[in-house]
Write an enzyme that holds these catalytic residues in place. Structure first.
Site, PDB file in Angstrom:
ATOM      1  N   LYS A 181      -9.842  -5.777  -6.024  1.00  0.00           N
ATOM      2  CA  LYS A 181     -10.670  -4.578  -6.068  1.00  0.00           C
ATOM      3  C   LYS A 181     -10.506  -3.579  -7.330  1.00  0.00           C
ATOM      4  CE  LYS A 181     -13.493  -5.602  -1.861  1.00  0.00           C
ATOM      5  NZ  LYS A 181     -13.254  -5.462  -0.339  1.00  0.00           N
TER       6      LYS A 181
ATOM      7  N   LYS B 240       0.989  -1.085  -0.008  1.00  0.00           N
ATOM      8  CA  LYS B 240       0.307   0.561   0.364  1.00  0.00           C
ATOM      9  C   LYS B 240       0.527   1.557   0.110  1.00  0.00           C
ATOM     10  CE  LYS B 240      -3.968  -1.035  -0.648  1.00  0.00           C
ATOM     11  NZ  LYS B 240      -5.002  -1.876   0.325  1.00  0.00           N
TER      12      LYS B 240
ATOM     13  N   LYS C  41      -3.315 -12.095  -8.151  1.00  0.00           N
ATOM     14  CA  LYS C  41      -4.893 -11.996  -8.179  1.00  0.00           C
ATOM     15  C   LYS C  41      -6.163 -11.124  -7.955  1.00  0.00           C
ATOM     16  CE  LYS C  41      -4.732  -9.054  -3.934  1.00  0.00           C
ATOM     17  NZ  LYS C  41      -6.123  -8.570  -2.950  1.00  0.00           N
TER      18      LYS C  41
HETATM   19  P1  TYM Z   1     -10.943  -7.749   1.356  1.00  0.00           P
HETATM   20  O1  TYM Z   1     -11.635  -6.738   1.484  1.00  0.00           O
HETATM   21  O2  TYM Z   1      -9.870  -7.415   0.239  1.00  0.00           O
HETATM   22  O3  TYM Z   1     -11.709  -9.486   0.394  1.00  0.00           O
HETATM   23  C1  TYM Z   1     -12.680  -9.912   1.302  1.00  0.00           C
HETATM   24  C2  TYM Z   1     -11.948 -11.392   1.638  1.00  0.00           C
HETATM   25  O4  TYM Z   1     -12.421 -12.017   0.034  1.00  0.00           O
HETATM   26  C3  TYM Z   1     -11.038 -12.282   0.253  1.00  0.00           C
HETATM   27  N1  TYM Z   1     -10.022 -12.498  -1.526  1.00  0.00           N
HETATM   28  C4  TYM Z   1      -9.821 -13.511  -2.491  1.00  0.00           C
HETATM   29  N2  TYM Z   1      -9.105 -14.707  -2.081  1.00  0.00           N
HETATM   30  C5  TYM Z   1      -8.793 -15.102  -2.501  1.00  0.00           C
HETATM   31  N3  TYM Z   1      -9.149 -15.245  -3.730  1.00  0.00           N
HETATM   32  C6  TYM Z   1      -9.219 -13.412  -4.485  1.00  0.00           C
HETATM   33  N4  TYM Z   1      -8.823 -13.239  -5.915  1.00  0.00           N
HETATM   34  C7  TYM Z   1      -9.236 -12.750  -3.110  1.00  0.00           C
HETATM   35  N5  TYM Z   1      -9.782 -11.379  -3.124  1.00  0.00           N
HETATM   36  C8  TYM Z   1      -9.904 -11.082  -1.530  1.00  0.00           C
HETATM   37  C9  TYM Z   1      -9.662 -11.977   0.727  1.00  0.00           C
HETATM   38  O5  TYM Z   1      -8.963 -12.542   1.193  1.00  0.00           O
HETATM   39  C10 TYM Z   1     -10.837 -11.740   2.603  1.00  0.00           C
HETATM   40  O6  TYM Z   1     -11.114 -13.560   3.548  1.00  0.00           O
HETATM   41  N6  TYM Z   1      -8.889  -7.038   5.943  1.00  0.00           N
HETATM   42  C11 TYM Z   1      -9.890  -7.771   4.937  1.00  0.00           C
HETATM   43  C12 TYM Z   1     -10.836  -7.199   5.405  1.00  0.00           C
HETATM   44  C13 TYM Z   1     -10.688  -8.041   7.062  1.00  0.00           C
HETATM   45  C14 TYM Z   1     -11.015  -9.279   8.116  1.00  0.00           C
HETATM   46  C15 TYM Z   1     -11.359  -8.642   9.621  1.00  0.00           C
HETATM   47  C16 TYM Z   1     -11.273 -10.182   7.016  1.00  0.00           C
HETATM   48  C17 TYM Z   1     -10.730  -6.993   8.234  1.00  0.00           C
HETATM   49  N7  TYM Z   1     -11.254  -7.638   8.919  1.00  0.00           N
HETATM   50  C18 TYM Z   1     -11.199  -9.709   9.700  1.00  0.00           C
HETATM   51  C19 TYM Z   1     -11.060 -11.461   8.229  1.00  0.00           C
HETATM   52  C20 TYM Z   1     -11.605 -10.815   9.634  1.00  0.00           C
HETATM   53  C21 TYM Z   1      -9.825  -7.140   3.529  1.00  0.00           C
HETATM   54  O7  TYM Z   1      -9.462  -6.539   3.361  1.00  0.00           O
HETATM   55  O8  TYM Z   1     -10.305  -8.176   2.725  1.00  0.00           O
END
Ligand code: TYM
Length: 329
Positions: free
Chosen positions: A197, A111, A194
């Protein structure tokens, strides 16, 4: 019964990566576990959404979650910013999180490279807030995709550290969960890396069929194999990985055989892949559009979720305060 926590940042529409990396696992787990599913709107502030965007982003992700089959009668579904106990735990956890370890996390370094004009303290302590999200309900399991592996490892580290300082059994050490037994990484359409977003390479659950066809047909491929059973280069492997996720085994095997015999026509493969994605996303898309219209339902879900989440969170914060040494006069 296990406690499960999972969340998603409210910074864009849900895509196939989110679904197959995390949401699908969660939907499967909600029947037999004590599940908490939330929208991480505080985490979204690291990228400075405008006040106009903030609420609509949360609403969209909430509707998408529900459309995927997360059931607010079975799981506790809430918005992170409705639970003020989380930032209290975050503050307390920050006191035992060290600058060096936070600076070393890959997501922070990524980031900081991508947005050098906005390397804020929230980005640095992002894993601490995520740990607070998880530990606030004393989670045993956390369904996340591969990209969150390191953040989850940090949460485990902070839990262990707290237990060592204040009491061995305070927090269970949260385990990653995936139905395949491995962290999943859904690839993007741009040849490498991957689906994400901010990467601009995602197929979103709400995309209409026309957009999906356009995106898939534009996916990076190559001029085709020149030898039988040749190893697949990354962009091609990515197309096959996506096909493995959304298509039937027969379809996958058909194109895999074509590849191995050097007879593959990527145009045909992409057409098929696009149709299979559309078949999968269409019913979800329809539900998203319906739920987005139903403000009364969304109000009810988040009100009920906030109450249940706060009840669980307040217990943890009370215990943590007591362990740290806070006393009432
Ligand atoms: P975020 O919002 O980027 O993504 C949400 C969930 O989707 C999964 N993910 C993926 N899995 C496989 N392949 C991909 N290309 C892919 N893109 C996204 C992410 O691994 C995630 O599980 N920091 C976290 C949000 C968060 C969170 C938490 C998650 C905040 N607090 C506590 C679990 C527990 C995030 O930015 O995910």
């Amino acid at each position: 019964m296990k406690t499960v926590v999972s969340g998603i940042r409210s910074t864009g529409n849900l895509h196939l990566g989110n679904y197959f990396g995390a949401v699908k696992n969660f939907v499967q787990m909600q029947n037999d576990n004590n599940c908490f599913f939330f929208i991480a709107d505080w985490h979204s502030l690291t990228t400075h959404p405008t006040p106009e965007d903030l609420h609509i982003n949360v609403k969209r992700v909430l509707a998408e979650y529900l459309a995927c089959g997360i059931d607010p009668e079975k799981a506790t579904v809430y918005v992170q910013s409705d639970v003020p106990e989380i930032p209290e735990l975050y503050l307390l956890m920050n006191m035992n999180a060290y600058l060096g370890e936070l600076e070393r996390t890959t997501s922070f370094k990524d980031k900081a490279r991508k947005q050098p004009e906005n390397v804020n303290a929230g980005l640095l302590t992002y894993p601490v807030l995520m740990a607070a999200d998880i530990l606030i309900h004393k989670a045993h399991q956390v369904p996340v995709g591969k990209d969150q592996e390191q953040n989850l490892e940090m949460a485990r580290k902070f839990a262990r550290r707290f237990n060592n300082i204040y009491g061995e059994e305070t927090f269970p050490i949260p385990q990653p969960y995936s139905y395949t037994g491995e962290f999943i990484k859904v690839p993007g359409l741009d040849g490498s890396g991957k689906m994400g977003k901010s990467e601009g390479n995602a197929i979103c659950l709400v995309d209409d069929p026309k957009d999906i066809r356009k995106k898939v047909m534009k996916a990076v491929s190559d001029s085709g194999p020149t030898e039988m059973n040749q190893e697949k280069p990354e962009p091609i492997q990515n197309l096959f990985t996506l096909m493995d996720i959304v298509s039937t085994k027969d379809t996958y095997d058909f194109f895999n055989d074509k590849y191995n015999n050097c007879e593959i026509r990527y145009g045909d493969m992409k057409k098929q892949l696009a149709e299979d994605i559309i078949n999968f996303t269409s019913p979800i898309r329809e539900r998203i559009l319906d739920i987005m219209q139903d403000d009364a339902y969304l109000h009810k879900v988040t009100k009920m979720g906030a109450e249940k989440a706060r009840e669980s969170a307040a217990k943890t914060v009370e215990e943590v305060r007591r362990l740290i040494g806070f006393r009432k006069f």
